[in-house]
Design a protein around this motif. Structure first.
Motif, short mmCIF file in Angstrom:
data_model
loop_
_atom_site.label_atom_id
_atom_site.label_comp_id
_atom_site.label_asym_id
_atom_site.label_seq_id
_atom_site.Cartn_x
_atom_site.Cartn_y
_atom_site.Cartn_z
N CYS A 90 0.66 1.29 3.31
CA CYS A 90 0.05 2.19 2.40
C CYS A 90 -0.25 1.76 0.35
O CYS A 90 -1.58 2.25 0.64
N ARG A 91 -0.76 0.19 0.36
CA ARG A 91 -1.42 -0.34 -0.47
C ARG A 91 -2.76 -0.48 -0.03
O ARG A 91 -4.25 -0.40 -0.45
N ASN A 92 -3.54 -0.68 2.00
CA ASN A 92 -4.13 -1.27 2.04
C ASN A 92 -4.69 0.18 2.06
O ASN A 92 -6.22 0.79 1.62
N ALA A 93 -4.22 1.33 2.60
CA ALA A 93 -5.04 3.00 2.60
C ALA A 93 -5.50 3.67 1.39
O ALA A 93 -6.26 3.89 0.88
N ALA A 94 -4.96 3.02 0.13
CA ALA A 94 -4.48 3.17 -1.47
C ALA A 94 -6.16 2.23 -1.90
O ALA A 94 -6.86 3.13 -2.19
N ALA A 95 -6.26 1.56 -1.64
CA ALA A 95 -6.92 0.06 -1.94
C ALA A 95 -8.83 1.13 -1.07
O ALA A 95 -9.57 1.31 -1.68
N ARG A 96 -8.61 1.78 -0.08
CA ARG A 96 -9.48 2.27 0.37
C ARG A 96 -9.82 3.47 0.09
O ARG A 96 -11.21 3.63 -0.37
N MET A 97 -8.91 4.60 -0.17
CA MET A 97 -9.00 5.59 -1.00
C MET A 97 -9.57 5.31 -2.86
O MET A 97 -10.92 6.19 -2.20
N VAL A 100 2.09 3.17 -5.59
CA VAL A 100 2.52 2.36 -6.36
C VAL A 100 2.54 1.22 -5.94
O VAL A 100 2.68 -0.08 -6.07
N ALA A 101 2.42 1.27 -4.38
CA ALA A 101 2.33 0.13 -3.68
C ALA A 101 1.25 -0.90 -3.34
O ALA A 101 1.18 -1.84 -3.57
N TRP A 136 -0.38 -0.85 -7.10
CA TRP A 136 -0.29 -1.94 -8.24
C TRP A 136 0.86 -3.10 -8.03
O TRP A 136 1.23 -3.77 -9.09
N ASN A 137 1.45 -2.55 -7.48
CA ASN A 137 3.47 -3.42 -7.57
C ASN A 137 4.62 -2.97 -5.74
O ASN A 137 4.89 -2.07 -6.19
N PRO A 138 3.45 -3.92 -5.17
CA PRO A 138 4.51 -4.08 -4.01
C PRO A 138 6.17 -4.93 -3.75
O PRO A 138 6.57 -3.93 -3.48
N GLN A 139 6.39 -5.29 -5.14
CA GLN A 139 7.49 -5.50 -5.14
C GLN A 139 8.08 -3.72 -5.08
O GLN A 139 9.56 -3.99 -5.36
N SER A 140 7.96 -2.68 -6.18
CA SER A 140 8.80 -2.07 -6.47
C SER A 140 8.75 -1.37 -5.36
O SER A 140 10.15 -0.28 -5.08
N SER A 141 8.04 -0.81 -5.07
CA SER A 141 7.26 -0.29 -3.14
C SER A 141 8.50 -0.83 -2.43
O SER A 141 9.43 -0.13 -1.36
N ILE A 142 8.72 -1.28 -1.68
CA ILE A 142 9.77 -2.36 -1.07
C ILE A 142 11.16 -2.48 -1.45
O ILE A 142 11.70 -1.62 -0.83
N LEU A 143 11.15 -2.33 -2.72
CA LEU A 143 12.61 -1.81 -3.54
C LEU A 143 12.68 -0.20 -2.62
O LEU A 143 14.13 0.19 -2.48
N ASN A 144 11.89 0.37 -3.22
CA ASN A 144 12.26 1.48 -3.38
C ASN A 144 12.57 2.47 -2.03
O ASN A 144 13.22 3.28 -1.81
N ASN A 145 12.20 1.71 -1.36
CA ASN A 145 11.94 2.45 0.20
C ASN A 145 13.09 1.20 1.16
O ASN A 145 13.52 1.93 2.64
N GLN A 146 13.73 0.59 0.84
CA GLN A 146 14.12 -0.04 1.77
C GLN A 146 15.47 0.15 1.54
O GLN A 146 16.18 0.31 0.53
N ASP A 147 16.46 0.15 2.69
CA ASP A 147 17.68 0.13 3.17
C ASP A 147 18.54 -0.90 2.63
O ASP A 147 17.80 -2.04 2.99
#
Length: 568
Positions: free
Chosen positions: A489-496, A528-529, A531-542
C-alpha cells in the motif's frame, strides 16, 4: 552429415517435454548462453526421442524409432549441434561461452508481469516463456518450484524473513529444524520432474551450510532442471565455484546491500561479509556463470540506490533492486515497523527511471486498471509455482507459506494432481469466510480460486492502480492473504503521489524545488500506510496473527519461537 556418428545431449542443456491431449511441447534452456527455446509438434516429438536416448543416439536410431525420414532427422540433429545442444560422443572441445547482453531486473515486476516468479529468469525470450507458463497452467503442469533447503545461516540480516530469525541484539535464533534427508530430496526431485517442473530455485538460509549441497546440485543437473541458486557467497571457495561451473546453474544471485562495506556488514551482522560476497561474485563471473547482485531497499540504503547501481554496473554485474520489504514467516513485523524508507525518499525513488517503482513518463504512466483485471490472479503462486520449506512443508510460495502438505507424509505430485489446476479443472470459487484447513489438495484448490475482486478492499482506491500486490506479504503481516499489505500500500501510494506531482510540476527538478512534505501529507492523509506504517500494521493485524500463521504454516521453527515467548 555422417549418419553413423553417435551423439549425446550436452550436459549444459536443461529441458522438459510436455505431452497431453495429442499435443507435445518441449522447453530447452542452453545454460551456456541462456538461450530459451520452445519446440512444438513433430520437432518436440523428435526431441523427446533424443531425450529417451540422451547418452548415445544416432540419426538412424531416431529416424527408425519415430518413423520419420532420415533426411529430416539428420537436418534437425545438424541444427541442434550448431546450437550447442548436442555433441558428438567423445568430443572434448570446450564450447565457447556466448556473451549475453546485460539486463537489470526490476524485482517488483516479477510478481506482476505475466505471472513471473523467482525461479523463472526467462533467458533470452521472456515473452515466449510467459506464454509457455500460461499453457502449462491450462494443461495442469507445474512449471516451477522454489526450495528452501535450510533455514540455517552464517549471517544475521536485520530484515530476514525466515522463520525463527533474530533481528536485533539479544534475539534468540530458532533456525534449526529437522531438514529433509538427501534421499528424500532426490525422491522429490524425481517427483517434481514427473509433474513438469522445469525452473527450480534452490535457496536457504545459506545453502552452503548443507554438507550434501553438491550431491543435491549434481542430481539436479542429472535430471536437467534449469536451476538458480540464492546464496550470500561468504562460504564458497574457488573450488566450490569451479565445481558449480561443471553443473551449469542458470544463474547465481548474491545479496549486496550497499556499495559501502560498513553499511552492508551492519545489515548482515557479519564482519567482512561485503568483501567475501563481492570477491565470490567476481570469481563466479570470471568462470562464466551468470551472476546477479541484488539488494533490498531499507531506510539506511534508500538514498544510496543510484550509487549502488553505478558501483555494480561499473564492475560489469547485472543487478536487481527490490522495494518489497516483507514481514517474517514467523509473523515478525520488525522489518516493516522499523526498516522501511521514509515517505519522501520513497516518492523520490518512484521518479527514478531505474527504480522498479518508476511511475513512467508524463502521459505514459506505468499503472493499470484493477477493475479490468477482476477475475484474474495476481501472481503465479500455487499456479505456475510451488514452494518446499526446509522441513518439507509444501506451500504456494515461500512468501505465502500456507501449508498444504508435508513431503514426509505426501508427495508434491499427489497434492498437485488433485488440486483444481492439477486436474485441469476451472478455478473454484473462493469463500472469504472459510479458512484453508481442509485436505491438502482442497486447501491448494481453494487458494487457486483466489482472484482479483475477492481481496478485501484491494482495488477500491486510486492507489490500487499503482500496486504490485503480493498476497504473501499481506498474509505474513496480518494473518490473512486477502487483506492489504502495508508495504504494498505504501509503495502504491508513493507511486500515485509521485505521478500526481509529475503532472503538476512537469519534471523532476521542479518537483524537488517545490516539494513540501507536510502539504502533501495533508492532501493525501488517507494514505496511512505511507505516512505511518506502524499504525497501518496495528489497524490491519489480527490480535492472534502469529498464532494464526503458526497454525496455517505449521513451521516447527515458529512453534519453538512462540513457546519461548510463552504464547503456546
Amino acid at each position: 552429415m555422417d549418419n553413423k556418428s553417435s551423439y549425446e545431449l550436452a550436459k549444459w542443456v536443461s529441458t522438459r517435454v510436455y505431452s497431453i491431449d495429442l499435443e507435445t511441447r518441449a522447453v530447452i534452456s542452453n545454460e551456456l548462453d541462456r538461450e530459451f527455446l520452445e519446440l512444438e509438434s513433430n520437432a518436440a516429438v523428435l526431441w523427446q526421442e533424443i531425450l529417451n536416448n540422451e547418452y548415445n543416439f544416432t540419426p538412424e536410431l531416431i529416424s527408425k524409432n519415430i518413423n520419420k525420414p532420415l533426411s529430416e532427422v539428420s537436418k534437425f540433429i545438424e541444427k541442434l549441434e550448431s546450437l550447442n545442444l548436442i555433441k558428438k560422443i567423445n568430443d572434448k572441445n570446450e564450447k565457447p561461452l556466448i556473451q549475453v547482453e546485460k539486463t537489470n531486473f526490476n524485482s517488483s515486476d516479477r510478481y506482476t508481469s505475466g505471472d513471473y516468479n523467482e525461479p523463472t529468469p526467462g533467458g533470452t525470450n521472456l515473452e515466449a516463456e510467459f506464454k509457455l507458463m500460461e499453457w502449462c497452467v491450462e494443461k495442469g503442469f507445474l512449471y516451477a518450484s522454489s526450495w528452501e533447503m535450510t533455514y540455517r545461516c552464517n549471517e544475521r540480516c536485520i530484515h530476514c524473513f525466515n522463520p525463527g530469525a533474530s533481528h536485533v541484539e539479544g534475539d534468540k535464533s530458532f533456525r534449526k529444524v529437522k531438514e529433509l534427508t538427501l534421499d528424500k530430496i532426490k525422491e522429490t526431485l524425481d517427483d517434481l520432474k514427473k509433474i513438469g517442473v522445469f525452473r527450480l530455485l534452490i535457496t536457504g538460509g545459506e545453502i552452503f551450510l548443507r554438507k550434501d549441497f553438491f550431491e543435491i546440485i549434481e542430481y539436479t543437473r542429472k535430471l536437467r532442471f534449469s536451476f538458480t541458486i540464492f546464496t550470500n557467497g561468504t562460504l564458497m571457495s574457488r573450488d566450490d565455484i569451479d565445481r558449480l561451473k561443471d553443473n551449469f546453474p542458470q544463474r547465481i544471485e548474491l545479496t549486496l546491500y550497499s556499495h559501502d562495506p560498513k553499511i552492508h556488514d551492519s545489515i548482515t551482522k557479519l564482519k567482512g561479509s561485503w568483501e567475501k560476497t563481492l570477491n565470490t561474485a567476481k570469481y563466479i563471473k570470471q568462470k562464466g556463470i551468470h551472476v546477479i547482485l541484488k539488494t533490498t531497499v531499507m531506510n539506511e540504503t534508500v538514498n544510496d540506490i543510484q550509487k549502488f547501481e553505478t558501483f555494480v554496473d561499473n564492475l560489469g554485474f547485472e543487478y536487481s533492486v527490490d522495494f518489497n520489504m516483507s514481514p517474517g514467516v514467523d509473523g515478525s513485523v520488525y522489518a516493516v515497523e522499523n526498516l522501511l524508507p521514509k515517505a519522501s525518499n520513497l516518492i523520490f525513488q518512484c521518479l527514478n527511471e531505474t527504480s522498479p517503482l518508476y511511475v513512467g513518463k508524463l502521459n505514459k504512466p506505468n499503472k493499470f486498471d484493477p477493475k479490468k483485471d477482476v477475475g484474474n490472479p495476481v501472481c503465479g503462486a500455487g499456479r505456475s509455482l510451488m514452494n518446499i520449506s526446509a522441513e518439507g512443508n509444501i506451500s504456494p510460495c515461500n512468501s505465502l507459506p500456507l501449508e498444504v502438505g508435508n513431503l514426509n507424509e505426501v508427495k508434491m505430485s499427489e497434492v498437485w494432481k488433485n488440486s483444481s489446476i492439477g486436474k485441469k479443472e476451472k478455478k473454484i470459487n473462493y469463500d472469504k469466510n472459510k479458512s484453508l484447513n481442509g485436505e491438502n489438495s482442497e486447501k491448494l484448490s481453494s487458494w487457486q480460486g483466489v482472484v482479483r475482486g475477492v481481496y478485501d478492499v484491494c482495488g477500491d482506491f486510486e492507489r490500487c492502480s499503482w500496486c504490485h500486490k503480493c498476497p504473501g506479504m499481506a498474509y505474513l503481516e496480518t494473518g490473512s492473504e486477502l487483506k492489504p499489505s502495508t508495504t504494498n500500500c505504501r509503495n502504491a501510494a508513493a507511486r500515485m503521489i509521485a505521478y500526481d506531482l509529475l503532472e503538476e510540476f512537469k519534471d523532476n527538478k521542479n518537483i524537488l524545488k517545490n516539494f513540501d512534505e507536510k502539504k502533501i501529507e495533508d492532501k493525501y492523509k488517507r494514505e496511512v500506510a505511507l505516512w505511518n506504517p506502524q499504525s497501518s500494521i496495528l489497524n490491519n493485524q489480527d490480535k492472534d496473527q502469529r498464532k494464526i500463521i503458526q497454525k496455517r504454516t505449521k513451521s516447527t521453527a515458529l512453534d519453538k519461537l512462540l513457546e519461548a515467548e510463552g504464547l503456546l
